[in-house]
Design a protein around this motif. Structure first.
Motif, PDB file in Angstrom:
ATOM      1  N   SER A 110       0.827  -1.218   0.000  1.00 54.00           N
ATOM      2  CA  SER A 110       0.000   0.000   0.000  1.00 54.00           C
ATOM      3  C   SER A 110       0.854   1.259   0.000  1.00 54.00           C
ATOM      4  O   SER A 110       0.392   2.326  -0.411  1.00 54.00           O
ATOM      5  CB  SER A 110      -0.932  -0.001   1.215  1.00 54.00           C
ATOM      6  N   LYS A 111       2.111   1.128   0.469  1.00 48.67           N
ATOM      7  CA  LYS A 111       3.053   2.247   0.461  1.00 48.67           C
ATOM      8  C   LYS A 111       3.918   2.227  -0.805  1.00 48.67           C
ATOM      9  O   LYS A 111       4.909   2.974  -0.899  1.00 48.67           O
ATOM     10  CB  LYS A 111       3.957   2.194   1.697  1.00 48.67           C
ATOM     11  N   ASP A 112       3.523   1.374  -1.749  1.00 56.53           N
ATOM     12  CA  ASP A 112       4.245   1.219  -3.009  1.00 56.53           C
ATOM     13  C   ASP A 112       5.679   0.724  -2.801  1.00 56.53           C
ATOM     14  O   ASP A 112       6.586   1.064  -3.556  1.00 56.53           O
ATOM     15  CB  ASP A 112       4.244   2.528  -3.808  1.00 56.53           C
ATOM     16  N   ILE A 113       5.861  -0.072  -1.757  1.00 63.36           N
ATOM     17  CA  ILE A 113       7.151  -0.717  -1.499  1.00 63.36           C
ATOM     18  C   ILE A 113       6.981  -2.189  -1.845  1.00 63.36           C
ATOM     19  O   ILE A 113       6.481  -2.979  -1.041  1.00 63.36           O
ATOM     20  CB  ILE A 113       7.578  -0.550  -0.026  1.00 63.36           C
ATOM     21  N   LYS A 114       7.334  -2.546  -3.057  1.00 70.74           N
ATOM     22  CA  LYS A 114       7.030  -3.884  -3.575  1.00 70.74           C
ATOM     23  C   LYS A 114       8.267  -4.753  -3.754  1.00 70.74           C
ATOM     24  O   LYS A 114       8.159  -5.904  -4.172  1.00 70.74           O
ATOM     25  CB  LYS A 114       6.282  -3.767  -4.896  1.00 70.74           C
ATOM     26  N   GLY A 115       9.423  -4.216  -3.440  1.00 72.02           N
ATOM     27  CA  GLY A 115      10.639  -4.994  -3.615  1.00 72.02           C
ATOM     28  C   GLY A 115      11.016  -5.141  -5.088  1.00 72.02           C
ATOM     29  O   GLY A 115      10.223  -4.868  -5.986  1.00 72.02           O
ATOM     30  N   VAL A 116      12.235  -5.584  -5.301  1.00 67.97           N
ATOM     31  CA  VAL A 116      12.715  -5.823  -6.666  1.00 67.97           C
ATOM     32  C   VAL A 116      12.354  -7.249  -7.055  1.00 67.97           C
ATOM     33  O   VAL A 116      12.722  -8.205  -6.372  1.00 67.97           O
ATOM     34  CB  VAL A 116      14.243  -5.621  -6.761  1.00 67.97           C
ATOM     35  N   LYS A 117      11.635  -7.400  -8.160  1.00 66.77           N
ATOM     36  CA  LYS A 117      11.170  -8.711  -8.585  1.00 66.77           C
ATOM     37  C   LYS A 117      12.199  -9.379  -9.491  1.00 66.77           C
ATOM     38  O   LYS A 117      12.769  -8.754 -10.376  1.00 66.77           O
ATOM     39  CB  LYS A 117       9.834  -8.575  -9.325  1.00 66.77           C
ATOM     40  N   SER A 118      12.431 -10.664  -9.236  1.00 68.97           N
ATOM     41  CA  SER A 118      13.355 -11.435 -10.069  1.00 68.97           C
ATOM     42  C   SER A 118      12.890 -12.884 -10.133  1.00 68.97           C
ATOM     43  O   SER A 118      12.370 -13.424  -9.156  1.00 68.97           O
ATOM     44  CB  SER A 118      14.776 -11.374  -9.493  1.00 68.97           C
ATOM     45  N   ASN A 119      13.085 -13.500 -11.291  1.00 68.58           N
ATOM     46  CA  ASN A 119      12.759 -14.916 -11.449  1.00 68.58           C
ATOM     47  C   ASN A 119      13.944 -15.817 -11.118  1.00 68.58           C
ATOM     48  O   ASN A 119      13.802 -17.037 -11.084  1.00 68.58           O
ATOM     49  CB  ASN A 119      12.300 -15.202 -12.886  1.00 68.58           C
ATOM     50  N   ASP A 120      15.090 -15.219 -10.895  1.00 66.40           N
ATOM     51  CA  ASP A 120      16.317 -15.995 -10.694  1.00 66.40           C
ATOM     52  C   ASP A 120      17.087 -15.438  -9.497  1.00 66.40           C
ATOM     53  O   ASP A 120      17.774 -14.414  -9.609  1.00 66.40           O
ATOM     54  CB  ASP A 120      17.170 -15.943 -11.956  1.00 66.40           C
ATOM     55  N   ILE A 121      16.992 -16.102  -8.360  1.00 66.95           N
ATOM     56  CA  ILE A 121      17.688 -15.643  -7.153  1.00 66.95           C
ATOM     57  C   ILE A 121      19.192 -15.653  -7.361  1.00 66.95           C
ATOM     58  O   ILE A 121      19.897 -14.704  -6.993  1.00 66.95           O
ATOM     59  CB  ILE A 121      17.321 -16.526  -5.946  1.00 66.95           C
ATOM     60  N   GLN A 122      19.705 -16.721  -7.943  1.00 66.13           N
ATOM     61  CA  GLN A 122      21.152 -16.856  -8.089  1.00 66.13           C
ATOM     62  C   GLN A 122      21.736 -15.731  -8.939  1.00 66.13           C
ATOM     63  O   GLN A 122      22.716 -15.086  -8.562  1.00 66.13           O
ATOM     64  CB  GLN A 122      21.489 -18.214  -8.707  1.00 66.13           C
ATOM     65  N   ARG A 123      21.122 -15.501 -10.090  1.00 68.12           N
ATOM     66  CA  ARG A 123      21.663 -14.488 -11.015  1.00 68.12           C
ATOM     67  C   ARG A 123      21.572 -13.091 -10.410  1.00 68.12           C
ATOM     68  O   ARG A 123      22.529 -12.313 -10.483  1.00 68.12           O
ATOM     69  CB  ARG A 123      20.915 -14.546 -12.344  1.00 68.12           C
ATOM     70  N   TYR A 124      20.422 -12.765  -9.800  1.00 70.59           N
ATOM     71  CA  TYR A 124      20.257 -11.446  -9.213  1.00 70.59           C
ATOM     72  C   TYR A 124      21.214 -11.254  -8.036  1.00 70.59           C
ATOM     73  O   TYR A 124      21.836 -10.194  -7.888  1.00 70.59           O
ATOM     74  CB  TYR A 124      18.815 -11.247  -8.746  1.00 70.59           C
ATOM     75  N   SER A 125      21.364 -12.268  -7.207  1.00 75.52           N
ATOM     76  CA  SER A 125      22.241 -12.176  -6.041  1.00 75.52           C
ATOM     77  C   SER A 125      23.698 -12.002  -6.448  1.00 75.52           C
ATOM     78  O   SER A 125      24.446 -11.230  -5.839  1.00 75.52           O
ATOM     79  CB  SER A 125      22.095 -13.427  -5.170  1.00 75.52           C
ATOM     80  N   GLU A 126      24.106 -12.729  -7.487  1.00 77.44           N
ATOM     81  CA  GLU A 126      25.489 -12.612  -7.955  1.00 77.44           C
ATOM     82  C   GLU A 126      25.772 -11.209  -8.478  1.00 77.44           C
ATOM     83  O   GLU A 126      26.870 -10.671  -8.299  1.00 77.44           O
ATOM     84  CB  GLU A 126      25.753 -13.647  -9.046  1.00 77.44           C
ATOM     85  N   ARG A 127      24.755 -10.616  -9.116  1.00 75.14           N
ATOM     86  CA  ARG A 127      24.954  -9.287  -9.693  1.00 75.14           C
ATOM     87  C   ARG A 127      24.914  -8.191  -8.643  1.00 75.14           C
ATOM     88  O   ARG A 127      25.687  -7.231  -8.700  1.00 75.14           O
ATOM     89  CB  ARG A 127      23.869  -9.027 -10.752  1.00 75.14           C
ATOM     90  N   VAL A 128      24.030  -8.336  -7.643  1.00 76.11           N
ATOM     91  CA  VAL A 128      23.802  -7.262  -6.678  1.00 76.11           C
ATOM     92  C   VAL A 128      24.566  -7.467  -5.372  1.00 76.11           C
ATOM     93  O   VAL A 128      25.107  -6.526  -4.798  1.00 76.11           O
ATOM     94  CB  VAL A 128      22.280  -7.131  -6.386  1.00 76.11           C
ATOM     95  N   TYR A 129      24.641  -8.725  -4.914  1.00 69.74           N
ATOM     96  CA  TYR A 129      25.202  -8.982  -3.586  1.00 69.74           C
ATOM     97  C   TYR A 129      26.594  -9.622  -3.619  1.00 69.74           C
ATOM     98  O   TYR A 129      27.178  -9.893  -2.575  1.00 69.74           O
ATOM     99  CB  TYR A 129      24.247  -9.864  -2.779  1.00 69.74           C
ATOM    100  N   GLN A 135      28.035 -12.617  -4.278  1.00 66.66           N
ATOM    101  CA  GLN A 135      28.289 -13.896  -3.608  1.00 66.66           C
ATOM    102  C   GLN A 135      28.130 -13.856  -2.090  1.00 66.66           C
ATOM    103  O   GLN A 135      28.673 -14.707  -1.386  1.00 66.66           O
ATOM    104  CB  GLN A 135      29.698 -14.418  -3.958  1.00 66.66           C
ATOM    105  N   LYS A 136      27.397 -12.882  -1.578  1.00 65.16           N
ATOM    106  CA  LYS A 136      27.126 -12.889  -0.141  1.00 65.16           C
ATOM    107  C   LYS A 136      26.258 -14.092   0.224  1.00 65.16           C
ATOM    108  O   LYS A 136      25.454 -14.555  -0.576  1.00 65.16           O
ATOM    109  CB  LYS A 136      26.421 -11.598   0.281  1.00 65.16           C
ATOM    110  N   THR A 137      26.417 -14.573   1.433  1.00 67.12           N
ATOM    111  CA  THR A 137      25.679 -15.755   1.880  1.00 67.12           C
ATOM    112  C   THR A 137      24.195 -15.440   2.048  1.00 67.12           C
ATOM    113  O   THR A 137      23.821 -14.409   2.617  1.00 67.12           O
ATOM    114  CB  THR A 137      26.238 -16.258   3.224  1.00 67.12           C
ATOM    115  N   ILE A 138      23.367 -16.338   1.549  1.00 63.30           N
ATOM    116  CA  ILE A 138      21.921 -16.245   1.748  1.00 63.30           C
ATOM    117  C   ILE A 138      21.548 -17.203   2.871  1.00 63.30           C
ATOM    118  O   ILE A 138      21.845 -18.395   2.812  1.00 63.30           O
ATOM    119  CB  ILE A 138      21.152 -16.603   0.466  1.00 63.30           C
ATOM    120  N   HIS A 139      20.898 -16.679   3.894  1.00 65.29           N
ATOM    121  CA  HIS A 139      20.478 -17.488   5.032  1.00 65.29           C
ATOM    122  C   HIS A 139      19.026 -17.914   4.797  1.00 65.29           C
ATOM    123  O   HIS A 139      18.144 -17.058   4.682  1.00 65.29           O
ATOM    124  CB  HIS A 139      20.614 -16.694   6.332  1.00 65.29           C
TER     125      HIS A 139
END
Length: 349
Positions: A12-31, A33-37
């Protein structure tokens, strides 16, 4: 499960997060290789249920096979080299509130399912069969033996997996960082930076700093939002009674809490350079004082002790086994599915 109304409030606050179909690819590009818990049950409950639904408790071979299928499925989502799986350990006193409510629901579902099975034996209709399957899925729970089987299979196949002292999410909250889960309460842990939430076949990356910036709240004020709203540890003591048809009740209540905290944050109260859990406690006290004056109620700060212990301190108390609601006699869905599995009826339409 989680803090009621969080996702719809953020939307409702228009905070919808960044949508991605591929966790691995998005994480490698943005984070980088940081660990995902990974909160295993919180992120993959539906997958666990699908793989274990028809498995009996004492069928070790099928349980292990189900665990391997589950892990293979998870590996299509994340790279096991870059993640850590977390699973619940011993039951805790703080979570007893949610577990007790869950137990009441399970007992009611089991009773209804038994009646449907009895009726199905008298009249084999497709509608009843569909109802039985729905109730069997609703009856499913991730029992300790399923958890231990998953742990064993994960260790066999090279996954890093942590059995928490108590709740998996609290264990993750102590570490912080990037979390994969559907449970919204992970957002309110002070050390959590990003929550990846499965959503409509894709994933949404909710960055905490972005959320705080959009809402204009500090990290400590945001944590207090999670503490005072309805969650898995305490009720919302200032909420009005919920109407059955009010689908937006929890979203609207979260918005009310947000507005109340904005007012409090704008007021000048002396925090004495406090930070972390100490500042959270001061804000919580200010909120209770503000709301008691507003509503005429007499709620004490101690009413939120369980939520404060979890969200602010990440501290838990073990629950005595005799009081563990998970130990009650809830049958496996497989017990009931076996009753109809081998029967190929000519349905009575």
């Amino acid at each position: 499960m989680g803090v009621s109304g969080t996702w719809s409030f953020l939307n409702s606050k228009d905070i919808k997060g960044v949508k991605s179909n591929d966790i691995q690819r998005y994480s490698e590009r943005v984070y980088f290789q940081k660990t995902i818990h990974i909160d295993l049950v919180g992120a993959f409950y539906n997958s666990i249920r699908r793989n274990f639904l028809n498995v009996r408790e004492k069928d070790e071979r099928k349980k292990l096979s189900a665990a391997h299928r589950l892990l293979a499925e998870i590996h299509t989502v994340v790279n096991k080299k870059n993640c850590i799986l977390y699973i619940d350990g011993k039951p805790t006193l703080e979570r007893d509130f949610a577990h007790t409510n869950r137990l009441e629901s399970l007992l009611s579902t089991q009773e209804t399912l038994e009646k449907e099975i009895e009726a199905y034996n008298e009249s084999h209709t497709k509608a009843r069969h569909k109802t039985i399957m729905f109730l069997a899925r609703k009856l499913f729970r991730v029992s300790p033996d399923i958890e231990s089987t998953i742990v064993y299979a994960a260790q066999q196949t090279g996954w890093r997996i942590v059995v928490a002292e108590g709740e998996a999410e609290v264990e993750i909250g102590r570490v912080g960082g990037i979390v994969l889960t559907q449970d919204s309460d992970m957002l309110f842990y002070p050390k959590v930076d990003t929550v990846i939430c499965p959503f409509d076949g894709a994933y949404r990356f909710y960055n905490k700093s972005t959320i705080l910036s959009e809402l204009g709240l500090s990290n400590e004020f945001f944590t207090v939002m999670g503490i005072v709203a309805k969650n898995d540890y305490d009720q919302d003591f200032y909420a009005e009674e919920k109407s059955e048809n009010d689908r937006d009740f929890h979203k609207n209540r979260m918005n009310e809490i947000y507005k109340e905290l904005v007012v409090i944050e704008k007021e000048s109260f002396n925090v004495r350079n406090l930070t972390g859990s100490s500042l959270i406690k001061v804000i919580l006290k200010a909120y209770v004082s503000f709301m008691n004056a507003k509503t005429g109620k007499d709620v004490g700060v101690d009413a939120y002790q369980s939520s404060y212990s979890i969200f602010a301190l990440q501290q838990e108390q073990p629950l005595l086994e005799a009081y563990d609601p998970r130990s009650y006699d809830i049958n496996r869905p497989a017990t009931y599915l076996d009753m109809i599995h081998n029967y190929q009826p000519r349905y009575d339409y």
